[in-house]
Design a protein around this motif. Structure first.
Motif, PDB file in Angstrom:
ATOM      1  N   ALA B 409      -0.986 -16.300  -7.810  1.00 42.53           N
ATOM      2  CA  ALA B 409      -0.986 -15.993  -9.247  1.00 42.53           C
ATOM      3  C   ALA B 409      -2.031 -16.816  -9.986  1.00 42.53           C
ATOM      4  O   ALA B 409      -2.397 -16.506 -11.111  1.00 42.53           O
ATOM      5  N   ALA B 410      -2.517 -17.895  -9.338  1.00 40.46           N
ATOM      6  CA  ALA B 410      -3.563 -18.713  -9.957  1.00 40.46           C
ATOM      7  C   ALA B 410      -4.957 -18.245  -9.537  1.00 40.46           C
ATOM      8  O   ALA B 410      -5.949 -18.865  -9.903  1.00 40.46           O
ATOM      9  N   GLY B 411      -5.009 -17.180  -8.720  1.00 34.83           N
ATOM     10  CA  GLY B 411      -6.306 -16.614  -8.361  1.00 34.83           C
ATOM     11  C   GLY B 411      -6.957 -17.217  -7.130  1.00 34.83           C
ATOM     12  O   GLY B 411      -8.094 -16.882  -6.805  1.00 34.83           O
ATOM     13  N   GLN B 412      -6.268 -18.092  -6.443  1.00 34.53           N
ATOM     14  CA  GLN B 412      -6.813 -18.667  -5.211  1.00 34.53           C
ATOM     15  C   GLN B 412      -6.437 -17.780  -4.029  1.00 34.53           C
ATOM     16  O   GLN B 412      -5.334 -17.220  -3.998  1.00 34.53           O
ATOM     17  N   THR B 413      -7.338 -17.683  -3.062  1.00 34.99           N
ATOM     18  CA  THR B 413      -7.017 -16.904  -1.863  1.00 34.99           C
ATOM     19  C   THR B 413      -6.856 -17.842  -0.671  1.00 34.99           C
ATOM     20  O   THR B 413      -7.831 -18.414  -0.186  1.00 34.99           O
ATOM     21  N   TYR B 414      -5.614 -18.028  -0.270  1.00 35.14           N
ATOM     22  CA  TYR B 414      -5.335 -18.888   0.887  1.00 35.14           C
ATOM     23  C   TYR B 414      -5.720 -18.116   2.147  1.00 35.14           C
ATOM     24  O   TYR B 414      -5.261 -17.006   2.364  1.00 35.14           O
TER      25      TYR B 414
END
Lengths: 313, 765
Positions: B409-414
């Protein structure tokens, strides 16, 4: 007053600095007499501008922070009487006021007879500080939180002081007058502590509460000195630190212990007496309510340790 | 033979352990004059007048400088070079010496330069500043609407920033079966590095050039800020050199007034000028960190699945905007806010406020530890409210390994990881099953035992701008230049390991060079746990470029076609023959330096994560806490040097548990005086306050960078504070304690155990 950077030495020699900016002492005189009389003479003559240097673990810190600016420093470590530990034939001790914590620690007998006094003195500062710090300095610094003082009060130590009017003896608890102030007269120097011989079944303990595990200023310190006979406490003294302007001798707590088998009722009464004796301040290290409560807790715990040690002696 | 994955002896350990390091304070010129700063004794005051006449006449004094002199000499103010895209921000700028007003205790008002330090200190005492004290505010919670510090910052607000989907978040909360909220004060901490800030400067009038020697996390950021903002010269006119650095942690990234003052004073006096901070000055004037007041809520369904997360944060910026500070409680804070959990929506609102305190800025984790602390506390609180085991509630919400790559939801792609595996390993190593037995045993001994568990995940970042240079020198040294800056981590060793592995050069012939704007190519320096990724990848690319250049030369020397040459173990070999030419011999014959340049061109993001478990025992009669066990199970990807990676985790954990139990920068609320300006009052953990920390690695490789590594530097810190506080609250929960703010001191714990719990505020005590 301006806030400016505290004065300090320049960098190491690696910097090649030769401009001579050493620790600023140009207006400070330093003497290291060999005899007590010389020391008293110099100390008394210089009046309030003079400071005694034993280990210096308080004095140098105060000078560096700018809190004190002595005109004369009288180093007492060259005086034999001030740095000697004597054990009398009857088992008493006379400990010079400038004896370091480490020297006392290394004494073969002292810690066996006065484990509480020793552990209190050995709690002053770090290992490195122990090589210098002395019980005499700790007493004369007159901090209510000085670690060695409650234990020495509990031990019933007698202080020998010497001054221009000669020698006199004081009880340890009579020396501090308030935070940073003592009842010593002008020109008087603390020379030694005398600890009486003690009977079999007697021992002592010191505990303090600090935020961390080492090298902190006590929030509460408690020294307990007991004589046990057949499971009954026949004599007791209790010293409390950091809970009043001076270290306290809590006679009501001792009274509650004497004659008891250190049962719950006696411990509760003694703990309450300690809490009742507290006249602490609220500060960043602890509140009144907390210090008052912990004083009682430490009394119980120090009593238990002292009693166990007394049984083993 | 490769040493990757092997804990070889650190290349700098002999130097550093024997006191042979070359720190800034070791290397200032013998003819340097000394600077001492007169600092404000007030938190907030108007400067009515400054009388410097007596100081100017004092022995040995070369210059007495004030804000008026800075203006007369045309010097500019320090400007915050970072912004918040899409959001307005009030940056009042910072005069290098206080102009008109002082705004925090310790702010520099005048700079005295004298032949000796003693003379400068003596002269400082002769300066008379007439202050008109003003009302001050230091407390974060009282900043909005408190004493006005800047006319342009209404209600002391520098910015109001938000991210996330507010409408979706509000809707999720409205529909949630369970909402858990906490009010959390994240305590202000001091960085307290072993090497304090210091600087010496020199001005060469004939060339109109400045040289600044100072500890930093990269020389270019400080150089560029000083050149553009203060001295109004081309950056190339200022050389910045950094030697060995004794701890930085984010605090040494930024320019400070003292940097500018030593250069200016050097120009004014014609002498090199040196300033070395005292510890008291360090506590007063180094950037502090954390210091948030937060209301946060978690929405969950009946099974304990997280539906939404929201934060409302007031972040204390101090009296001025330090260079990176606006990004810390905003972009940094929100970046990893959902952590390893499948949080469908979130919203974060942050108000950055001015107070009469030292500026705050990045500190190990830079915003992320603050946000993770909030989430991990919310999860434990939700678990307790719902009667679910906290580890179980975490497991229910973990992003599954099969869901990767996963966009949060914070826009990071793990990209890589196995969070459940970390949890399982931690629960196993921590013997979670045996905990109730241990709790009972502690209870029998009169102790309250608690277990705390937390996850952390970091998104490594830092400034990806990096051009590395690798040179094969005719002396037989492979020199690698990087803008990244070691401050004790051991960069040289790991860079040498990867270069040795890749180019077959013995480690002792590799020389990593950093910290000199005259030789290193401009780049972003160290920050964001990414020096190994950014510096390492760029170095390997630069080395490869150098080899290709060398191949052409070698082909000419050996009179063969370049494709017929094979590079192997430091030499070019003609394929199928035993004809070889040593790389360094080639360098000696080469008409030009045998060098290669390469820019970092991979992804600086990596997602190291871990699961930590602590057990504490509390003495209910005194509130004393002991951490009886601590373990961390971590995924840092490919390990280059396991011992140094472990050391990074352990050091980070100690900083986190220091914040949790001991550390707190306190200002007196009435006077605004700093009351924790020494190590006696600012209680860093001592070695014996720290438990033995057990670190175990589970590795999953990342493909985001060609080394397969994930950042390490900030990881431990991010997990430690919530792990310890979760354990403390777990121990106290049976007594009705729901939350404790840091630091959880014995007194605070004891107060919490009293019934009825009094409203205790350590700041008011």
């Amino acid at each position: 007053m301006q806030w400016s950077a505290p004065r300090n030495d320049g960098p190491s020699q690696a910097a090649g600095n030769t401009t001579g900016n050493t620790f600023i002492m140009s207006d400070i005189q330093y003497v290291a007499p060999r005899t007590l009389d010389e020391a008293i003479g110099a100390y008394a003559a210089a009046g309030s501008a003079a400071r005694i240097l034993a280990g210096g673990t308080d004095l140098l810190v105060q000078m560096r922070s700018g809190a004190v600016k002595p005109g004369l420093i009288v180093d007492i470590k060259k005086i034999g009487e001030m740095t000697a530990i004597e054990e009398t034939k009857d088992g008493g001790f006379r400990v010079g006021a400038a004896v370091s914590g480490m020297a006392l620690h290394d004494h073969p007998r002292f810690g066996k007879v006065w484990p509480g006094v020793l552990e209190a003195i050995n709690l002053i500062g770090s290992k490195q500080v122990q090589g210098r710090a002395s019980a005499g300095g700790n007493l004369c610094n007159a901090s209510p939180a000085g670690d060695s003082v409650p234990a020495l009060v509990a031990a019933g130590a007698v202080v020998t002081v010497a001054g221009p009017q000669g020698r006199r003896e004081l009880k340890v608890e009579e020396v501090p007058a308030g935070p940073g102030r003592t009842n010593l007269k002008p020109g008087e120097i603390v020379v030694a502590f005398t600890l009486l011989p003690r009977p079999k079944g007697a021992s002592d303990a010191y505990l303090r509460m600090i935020p961390r595990t080492e090298m902190d200023i006590a929030v509460v310190g408690c020294g307990v000195n007991l004589t046990m006979k057949g499971g009954v406490c026949t004599d007791a003294r209790v010293g409390l630190g950091a809970v009043a302007p001076t270290v306290l001798l809590v006679e009501a707590a001792a009274k509650a212990l004497i004659g008891s088998k250190l049962d719950e009722k006696a411990l509760e009464a003694a703990a309450r007496a300690c809490s009742a004796a507290c006249r602490p301040i609220d500060d960043k290290r602890g509140t009144i309510v907390y210090r008052t409560k912990v004083a009682g807790v430490l009394l119980r715990r120090a009593t238990a340790i002292a009693a166990k040690r007394a049984q083993e002696r | 033979m490769t040493t990757i994955g092997t804990s070889i002896a650190r290349l700098d350990e002999r130097k550093l352990l024997t006191g042979s390091g070359r720190f800034t304070a070791d290397v200032w010129p013998a003819n340097a004059a000394h600077a001492v700063f007169v600092r404000s004794p007030h938190a907030h005051a108007r400067i009515v007048s400054i009388d410097i006449d007596a100081a100017r006449r004092a022995p040995g004094v070369r210059a007495v400088l004030t804000a008026a002199d800075a203006k007369a000499d045309g010097l500019g103010e320090l400007i915050c070079p970072t912004s918040l895209p899409g959001h307005a921000l009030v940056d009042p700028h910072r005069s290098i010496l206080a102009d008109n007003n002082v705004r925090f205790t310790g702010e520099a008002v005048a700079c005295i330069v004298a032949d000796t330090l003693a003379q400068a200190a003596d002269a400082a005492e002769l300066i008379v500043v007439d202050y008109q004290p003003l009302a001050s505010v230091t407390d974060t919670g009282r900043a909005v609407g408190g004493a006005q510090i800047w006319p342009q910052a209404q209600d002391n607000i520098s910015f109001e920033w938000s991210t996330g989907d507010l409408a979706a978040t509000e809707q999720a909360f409205a529909e949630a079966a369970r909402v858990v909220s906490l009010d959390i004060v994240n305590n202000r901490v001091a960085v307290a590095p072993i090497e304090m800030r210091c600087a010496w400067g020199r001005y060469d009038a004939s060339e109109d050039r400045y040289l600044l020697h100072t500890p930093s996390q990269g020389v270019f950021f400080i150089r560029d800020c000083l050149a553009e903002q203060v001295f109004h010269v081309a950056p190339e006119r200022i050389d910045v050199v950094t030697g060995d650095v004794g701890g930085a942690f984010g605090m040494k990234i930024v320019p400070y007034p003292e940097h500018a003052c030593v250069l200016w004073a050097a120009k004014v006096t014609g002498r090199p000028v040196v300033w070395i901070s005292e510890r008291g000055e360090s506590f007063l004037t180094d950037t502090h960190a954390r210091d948030h007041v937060t209301r946060a809520s978690l929405a969950l369904d009946t099974k304990g699945r997280i539906l939404a997360l929201k934060h409302d944060v007031i972040a204390n910026l101090g009296a001025y905007l330090s260079a990176v500070s606006p990004t810390v409680p905003t972009l940094g804070y929100a970046k990893m806010a959902p952590s390893v959990y499948a949080v469908p929506v979130m919203h974060v609102r942050v108000r950055g406020v001015f107070t009469n305190t030292a500026p705050t800025d990045a500190y190990r984790g830079a915003g992320k530890p603050e946000a993770l602390f909030v989430l991990e506390r919310l999860i434990d609180t939700a678990a307790r409210d719902m009667g679910i085991d906290p580890a179980q509630l975490r497991r229910r919400n973990l992003i599954g390994a099969k869901m990767l790559p996963y966009k949060t939801a914070a826009g990071q792609t793990y990209d890589a990881g196995d969070f459940a595996a970390a949890l399982n390993e931690a629960l196993k190593l921590g013997d979670k099953l045996g905990f109730e037995k241990r709790r009972k045993r502690s209870a029998k001994a009169g102790r309250l035992r608690g277990l705390g568990c937390s996850f952390y995940i970091h998104g490594t970042g830092g400034d990806p701008d990096e051009t590395s240079k690798v040179v094969a020198e005719s002396s037989g040294v492979l020199a690698a230049y990087t803008s990244r800056q070691d401050s004790g981590q051991g960069h040289r060793t790991v860079y040498a390991q990867i270069l040795a592995d890749r180019f077959g050069i013995p480690i002792d012939r590799i020389d990593v060079r950093q910290g000199d704007s005259r030789t290193v190519l401009p780049g972003g320096g160290t920050g964001g746990s990414s020096s190994l990724i950014i510096g390492g990848v760029a170095m390997i690319a630069a080395g490869a470029a150098m080899i290709e250049k060398a191949r052409e030369l070698a082909a000419r020397e050996l009179e063969v076609a370049a494709p017929d040459l094979e590079y192997r173990d430091g030499a070019f070999v003609v394929k199928g023959t035993d004809v070889r030419l040593d790389l360094f011999e080639l360098a000696a014959r080469a008409p030009q330096p045998l060098e290669g340049l390469a820019k970092f061109a991979e992804n600086n993001a990596s997602y190291p994560y871990g699961c930590q478990i602590a057990e504490v025992e509390i003495d209910p009669e005194t509130g004393a806490v002991e951490i009886v066990s601590y373990l961390s199970v971590d995924d840092l990807g490919q390990l280059i040097h396991p011992a140094m990676a472990t050391a990074q985790l352990v050091g980070g954990i100690v900083q986190g548990l220091g914040q949790a139990l001991y550390e707190h920068v306190r200002y007196d609320p009435d006077s605004g005086q700093l009351t924790t300006a020494s190590f006696m009052d600012y209680t860093l953990p001592h070695a014996d306050d720290v438990p033995s920390i057990n670190v175990a690695f589970i590795g999953t490789a990342t493909k985001n960078n060609s080394l397969g590594v994930k950042g390490a530097g900030e990881c431990g810190t991010m997990g430690a504070a919530p792990t310890v506080i979760n354990a403390v609250v777990d121990a106290l929960a049976a007594h009705g304690v729901r939350h404790l703010d840091m630091p959880a001191t014995p007194e605070k714990i004891w107060q919490a155990l009293q019934k009825p719990p009094p409203a205790f505020d350590a700041d008011k005590a």
